[in-house]
Design a protein around this motif. Structure first.
Motif, PDB file in Angstrom:
ATOM      1  N   LYS A   2      -4.599 -48.227  33.958  1.00  0.00           N
ATOM      2  CA  LYS A   2      -4.255 -49.491  34.508  1.00  0.00           C
ATOM      3  C   LYS A   2      -4.828 -49.578  35.838  1.00  0.00           C
ATOM      4  O   LYS A   2      -4.199 -48.686  36.467  1.00  0.00           O
ATOM      5  CB  LYS A   2      -2.793 -49.738  34.390  1.00  0.00           C
ATOM      6  CG  LYS A   2      -2.451 -50.592  33.216  1.00  0.00           C
ATOM      7  CD  LYS A   2      -1.233 -51.017  33.424  1.00  0.00           C
ATOM      8  CE  LYS A   2      -0.662 -51.863  31.976  1.00  0.00           C
ATOM      9  NZ  LYS A   2       0.653 -52.407  32.083  1.00  0.00           N
ATOM     10  N   ILE A   3      -5.481 -50.428  36.393  1.00  0.00           N
ATOM     11  CA  ILE A   3      -5.990 -50.463  37.784  1.00  0.00           C
ATOM     12  C   ILE A   3      -5.551 -51.643  38.481  1.00  0.00           C
ATOM     13  O   ILE A   3      -6.190 -52.805  37.670  1.00  0.00           O
ATOM     14  CB  ILE A   3      -7.343 -49.933  37.987  1.00  0.00           C
ATOM     15  CG1 ILE A   3      -7.551 -48.586  37.415  1.00  0.00           C
ATOM     16  CG2 ILE A   3      -7.936 -50.044  39.194  1.00  0.00           C
ATOM     17  CD1 ILE A   3      -9.011 -48.164  37.207  1.00  0.00           C
ATOM     18  N   GLY A   4      -5.071 -52.050  39.470  1.00  0.00           N
ATOM     19  CA  GLY A   4      -5.158 -53.218  40.164  1.00  0.00           C
ATOM     20  C   GLY A   4      -5.310 -52.775  41.775  1.00  0.00           C
ATOM     21  O   GLY A   4      -5.400 -51.741  42.149  1.00  0.00           O
ATOM     22  N   LEU A   5      -6.011 -53.910  42.453  1.00  0.00           N
ATOM     23  CA  LEU A   5      -6.229 -53.692  43.701  1.00  0.00           C
ATOM     24  C   LEU A   5      -5.573 -54.687  44.636  1.00  0.00           C
ATOM     25  O   LEU A   5      -5.066 -55.882  43.988  1.00  0.00           O
ATOM     26  CB  LEU A   5      -7.756 -54.202  43.908  1.00  0.00           C
ATOM     27  CG  LEU A   5      -8.915 -53.283  43.386  1.00  0.00           C
ATOM     28  CD1 LEU A   5     -10.189 -53.773  43.578  1.00  0.00           C
ATOM     29  CD2 LEU A   5      -8.655 -51.675  43.639  1.00  0.00           C
ATOM     30  N   GLU A   6      -5.424 -54.280  45.768  1.00  0.00           N
ATOM     31  CA  GLU A   6      -4.795 -55.306  46.922  1.00  0.00           C
ATOM     32  C   GLU A   6      -5.828 -55.135  47.997  1.00  0.00           C
ATOM     33  O   GLU A   6      -5.895 -53.936  48.609  1.00  0.00           O
ATOM     34  CB  GLU A   6      -3.486 -54.955  47.609  1.00  0.00           C
ATOM     35  CG  GLU A   6      -2.550 -55.240  46.609  1.00  0.00           C
ATOM     36  CD  GLU A   6      -1.053 -54.360  46.909  1.00  0.00           C
ATOM     37  OE1 GLU A   6      -0.932 -54.174  48.135  1.00  0.00           O
ATOM     38  OE2 GLU A   6      -0.094 -54.045  45.907  1.00  0.00           O
ATOM     39  N   VAL A   7      -6.544 -56.196  48.171  1.00  0.00           N
ATOM     40  CA  VAL A   7      -7.720 -56.157  49.031  1.00  0.00           C
ATOM     41  C   VAL A   7      -7.420 -56.802  50.338  1.00  0.00           C
ATOM     42  O   VAL A   7      -7.116 -57.903  50.245  1.00  0.00           O
ATOM     43  CB  VAL A   7      -8.940 -56.734  48.377  1.00  0.00           C
ATOM     44  CG1 VAL A   7     -10.423 -56.238  49.186  1.00  0.00           C
ATOM     45  CG2 VAL A   7      -9.239 -56.452  47.208  1.00  0.00           C
ATOM     46  N   HIS A   8      -7.691 -56.288  51.390  1.00  0.00           N
ATOM     47  CA  HIS A   8      -7.702 -56.981  52.884  1.00  0.00           C
ATOM     48  C   HIS A   8      -9.105 -57.148  53.340  1.00  0.00           C
ATOM     49  O   HIS A   8      -9.862 -56.279  53.291  1.00  0.00           O
ATOM     50  CB  HIS A   8      -6.661 -56.016  53.648  1.00  0.00           C
ATOM     51  CG  HIS A   8      -5.559 -55.740  53.251  1.00  0.00           C
ATOM     52  ND1 HIS A   8      -5.149 -54.693  52.597  1.00  0.00           N
ATOM     53  CD2 HIS A   8      -4.269 -56.459  53.826  1.00  0.00           C
ATOM     54  CE1 HIS A   8      -3.701 -54.503  52.307  1.00  0.00           C
ATOM     55  NE2 HIS A   8      -3.185 -55.667  53.012  1.00  0.00           N
ATOM     56  N   VAL A 139      -4.509 -60.100  45.772  1.00  0.00           N
ATOM     57  CA  VAL A 139      -3.993 -59.211  44.853  1.00  0.00           C
ATOM     58  C   VAL A 139      -4.612 -59.483  43.473  1.00  0.00           C
ATOM     59  O   VAL A 139      -4.495 -60.588  43.028  1.00  0.00           O
ATOM     60  CB  VAL A 139      -2.418 -59.348  45.009  1.00  0.00           C
ATOM     61  CG1 VAL A 139      -1.670 -58.206  43.935  1.00  0.00           C
ATOM     62  CG2 VAL A 139      -1.869 -59.197  46.540  1.00  0.00           C
ATOM     63  N   THR A 140      -4.983 -58.367  42.770  1.00  0.00           N
ATOM     64  CA  THR A 140      -5.272 -58.605  41.262  1.00  0.00           C
ATOM     65  C   THR A 140      -4.195 -58.133  40.401  1.00  0.00           C
ATOM     66  O   THR A 140      -3.316 -57.242  40.845  1.00  0.00           O
ATOM     67  CB  THR A 140      -6.462 -57.976  40.935  1.00  0.00           C
ATOM     68  OG1 THR A 140      -6.167 -56.446  40.737  1.00  0.00           O
ATOM     69  CG2 THR A 140      -7.578 -57.885  42.073  1.00  0.00           C
ATOM     70  N   GLU A 141      -4.229 -58.626  39.162  1.00  0.00           N
ATOM     71  CA  GLU A 141      -3.398 -58.040  37.950  1.00  0.00           C
ATOM     72  C   GLU A 141      -3.877 -56.687  37.888  1.00  0.00           C
ATOM     73  O   GLU A 141      -5.013 -56.279  37.914  1.00  0.00           O
ATOM     74  CB  GLU A 141      -3.356 -58.923  36.609  1.00  0.00           C
ATOM     75  CG  GLU A 141      -2.906 -60.456  37.040  1.00  0.00           C
ATOM     76  CD  GLU A 141      -1.290 -60.504  36.988  1.00  0.00           C
ATOM     77  OE1 GLU A 141      -0.572 -59.767  36.215  1.00  0.00           O
ATOM     78  OE2 GLU A 141      -0.709 -60.902  38.166  1.00  0.00           O
ATOM     79  N   PRO A 142      -3.070 -55.852  37.162  1.00  0.00           N
ATOM     80  CA  PRO A 142      -3.634 -54.385  36.797  1.00  0.00           C
ATOM     81  C   PRO A 142      -4.592 -54.534  35.727  1.00  0.00           C
ATOM     82  O   PRO A 142      -4.154 -53.699  34.641  1.00  0.00           O
ATOM     83  CB  PRO A 142      -2.351 -53.738  36.630  1.00  0.00           C
ATOM     84  CG  PRO A 142      -1.215 -54.642  36.351  1.00  0.00           C
ATOM     85  CD  PRO A 142      -1.629 -55.878  36.877  1.00  0.00           C
ATOM     86  N   ALA A 143      -5.546 -55.459  35.754  1.00  0.00           N
ATOM     87  CA  ALA A 143      -6.450 -55.448  34.645  1.00  0.00           C
ATOM     88  C   ALA A 143      -7.690 -55.026  34.699  1.00  0.00           C
ATOM     89  O   ALA A 143      -8.666 -55.531  33.998  1.00  0.00           O
ATOM     90  CB  ALA A 143      -6.269 -57.028  34.246  1.00  0.00           C
ATOM     91  N   ILE A 144      -8.015 -54.215  35.726  1.00  0.00           N
ATOM     92  CA  ILE A 144      -9.551 -53.743  35.908  1.00  0.00           C
ATOM     93  C   ILE A 144      -9.619 -52.404  35.127  1.00  0.00           C
ATOM     94  O   ILE A 144      -8.713 -51.641  34.815  1.00  0.00           O
ATOM     95  CB  ILE A 144      -9.398 -53.321  37.388  1.00  0.00           C
ATOM     96  CG1 ILE A 144      -9.383 -54.603  38.337  1.00  0.00           C
ATOM     97  CG2 ILE A 144     -10.911 -52.645  37.802  1.00  0.00           C
ATOM     98  CD1 ILE A 144      -9.265 -54.043  39.736  1.00  0.00           C
ATOM     99  N   ARG A 145     -10.718 -52.553  34.234  1.00  0.00           N
ATOM    100  CA  ARG A 145     -10.897 -51.706  33.139  1.00  0.00           C
ATOM    101  C   ARG A 145     -11.115 -50.168  33.678  1.00  0.00           C
ATOM    102  O   ARG A 145     -10.672 -49.163  32.975  1.00  0.00           O
ATOM    103  CB  ARG A 145     -12.155 -52.066  32.467  1.00  0.00           C
ATOM    104  CG  ARG A 145     -11.733 -53.403  31.680  1.00  0.00           C
ATOM    105  CD  ARG A 145     -13.002 -53.762  30.724  1.00  0.00           C
ATOM    106  NE  ARG A 145     -14.277 -53.738  31.228  1.00  0.00           N
ATOM    107  CZ  ARG A 145     -14.560 -54.967  31.648  1.00  0.00           C
ATOM    108  NH1 ARG A 145     -13.999 -55.924  31.801  1.00  0.00           N
ATOM    109  NH2 ARG A 145     -15.623 -55.186  32.282  1.00  0.00           N
ATOM    110  N   ASP A 146     -11.980 -50.179  34.565  1.00  0.00           N
ATOM    111  CA  ASP A 146     -12.310 -48.576  35.008  1.00  0.00           C
ATOM    112  C   ASP A 146     -12.636 -48.650  36.436  1.00  0.00           C
ATOM    113  O   ASP A 146     -12.773 -49.706  37.106  1.00  0.00           O
ATOM    114  CB  ASP A 146     -13.272 -48.096  34.167  1.00  0.00           C
ATOM    115  CG  ASP A 146     -14.388 -49.131  34.085  1.00  0.00           C
ATOM    116  OD1 ASP A 146     -15.093 -49.454  35.004  1.00  0.00           O
ATOM    117  OD2 ASP A 146     -14.815 -49.241  32.807  1.00  0.00           O
ATOM    118  N   PRO A 147     -12.945 -47.534  37.077  1.00  0.00           N
ATOM    119  CA  PRO A 147     -13.580 -47.580  38.558  1.00  0.00           C
ATOM    120  C   PRO A 147     -14.702 -48.296  38.694  1.00  0.00           C
ATOM    121  O   PRO A 147     -14.934 -48.653  39.780  1.00  0.00           O
ATOM    122  CB  PRO A 147     -13.410 -45.911  38.846  1.00  0.00           C
ATOM    123  CG  PRO A 147     -12.717 -45.124  37.771  1.00  0.00           C
ATOM    124  CD  PRO A 147     -12.884 -46.206  36.664  1.00  0.00           C
TER     125      PRO A 147
END
Ligand SMILES: [Zn+2]
Length: 449
Positions: A2-8, A139-147
């Motif tokens: 599970k990957i999610g991002l908080e981007v600034h 902010v994304t949902e933790p729905a990123i598949r891979d790096p």
């Protein structure tokens, strides 16, 4: 996984969020050159009304990402104690918008906040030039598949930001990356700079977590950093232990009326929707058409050119020639001496074979160097006259439009040629050499006979 991002993302506004200090901290001549009592948190200093330009950028970005706008956002105080925050709280807006998606990743929320200052813990020095600079946090949902998916997400985000022209590109994108494996705790890798490093940091962190699990250990919930020299994530000393930020509405700042702000903004086509439309127009796939939306002026140049010449020709010229000049000079088209209209005129002349591709490239370079492209183009086209291909095309068009004159010529009436030459000359706006055009018309008549 599970990957999610908080981007600034730093916003390219002139002023900071709650004072009139310049927000471009990168251009500051020395530490603390761009501060005032407000952004350095001095006792009794009251914030000014929130910088509307920053919230406007937030609203435009949210719209471009298909997010649902909130009617208003309060400004909250997020309390913590650290030297980078002289007031002991950071002002952060409630979400401007929620929902939406980008690169197949559902989005959680977007808000505008002020940056803290910079604290050098070893030297014990603080620099508040950055304090109060407006940021957008996405902010994304933790729905990123891979790096690799995380990297693509950030590349698409950068495209949208570049098109809208709302971010301080030189300051880059910073992301906090959350990653967890099934059964393990969530680990946050803080403050990773740039899309490529986010991919590397996530690869390293996931490999580390797999290693911990494989050796029978447990992944602990923690905050880590990324060392881009070694390509490893490292445990960080937390600046506050399990923070309780005590979010409270700031009594000194009125809520931002997002609905009113959105009504004042002109509607605009979302950049990625425009990319899809322009890709179809150019007959290329969306990945290839991405270059057109790196900035809005490029998309404008292509669209104007495609209205005057074959779209495939326009695409090739804008995506290859124009972009090569932009890359070489490191100047966006918006700031160049060549306008989208200039590019369209050049492509039109190229499409009508009034100039050769070599001449088009030369004129474009000249335009980037010293402007005046439209004048130079008119002079060039006037001097050399239309190219041979254009003469033949005009001759064929004149024939197609005047079948009677063609029939007269076939019946032996030689003077019918004069009429057709006149018609072809009109199509070339009188710029062709009369003898050359007569030869072209005669050749076309013989060819059709
Ligand atoms: Zn200030």
């Amino acid at each position: 996984m599970k990957i999610g991002l908080e981007v600034h993302v730093y916003l390219a506004t002139r002023c900071k969020l709650f004072c009139r200090c310049r927000a471009d901290f990168l251009a500051s001549p020395r530490p603390n050159a761009r501060i005032c009592p407000i952004c350095s948190g001095q006792p009794g200093a009251k914030p000014l009304a929130p910088n509307a330009a920053a919230f406007e950028s937030g609203v435009r970005l949210a719209r471009a990402l298909g997010m649902d706008l909130r009617p208003r956002a309060r400004v909250m105080r997020k309390h913590y104690f650290y030297p980078d925050s002289p007031a002991n709280y950071q002002r952060t807006g409630e979400p401007v918008a929620t929902g939406g998606s980008l690169a197949g990743v559902p989005l959680t929320e977007l808000h505008v906040e002020e940056d803290p200052g910079a604290y050098d813990a070893e030297a014990g020095l603080v620099d508040y030039d950055r304090a109060g600079a407006p940021l957008v946090e996405l902010v994304t949902e933790p729905a990123i598949r891979d790096p690799a998916h995380a990297r693509r997400f950030l590349q698409e985000l950068r495209l949208v930001l570049g098109y809208l022209g709302v971010h301080r590109d030189a300051a880059g994108l910073k992301a906090d990356c959350n990653a967890s494996l099934a059964g393990g705790a969530r680990v946050e890798v803080k403050n990773v700079h740039g899309a490529r490093n986010v991919e590397r940091a996530l690869e390293a962190e996931i490999a580390r977590q797999r290693g911990v699990i494989a050796s029978g250990g447990a992944v602990l919930r923690e905050t880590r950093g990324f060392d881009d020299a070694t390509g490893r994530t490292v445990a960080l000393r937390e600046k506050e232990t399990e923070a309780d930020y005590r979010h409270l509405p700031d009594p000194d700042v009125a809520p931002v009326d997002l609905a009113a702000l959105a009504r004042r903004l002109a509607p605009e086509e979302a950049p990625l929707a425009r990319r899809a439309r322009l890709a179809a127009l150019a007959g290329v796939d969306e990945a290839a058409a991405s270059v057109l939306v790196e900035e809005r002026a490029l998309a404008d140049a292509f669209e104007r050119a495609a209205a005057l010449a074959p779209p495939a020709l326009a695409f090739g010229f804008v995506a290859r020639d124009v972009r090569a000049e932009i890359e070489y000079r490191k100047t966006p088209l918006t700031e160049a001496l060549v306008s989208p209209e200039d590019v369209a005129l050049l492509v039109e002349a190229l499409g009508a074979a009034r100039i050769t591709p070599q001449v088009a490239t030369r004129l474009l370079r000249q335009g980037f160097d010293r402007g005046g492209l439209a004048g130079a183009l008119a002079e060039e086209a006037g001097r050399s006259g239309p190219a041979e291909g254009a003469l033949a095309a005009a001759a064929r068009e004149a024939m197609a439009a005047n079948p009677k004159a063609v029939a007269d010529w076939r019946a032996g009436k030689a003077t019918a040629v004069n009429f057709l030459v006149g018609q072809a000359m009109r199509r070339l706006a009188g710029r062709a050499d009369a003898n050359a055009l007569r030869a072209a018309v005669e050749a076309a008549l013989r060819e059709s006979d």
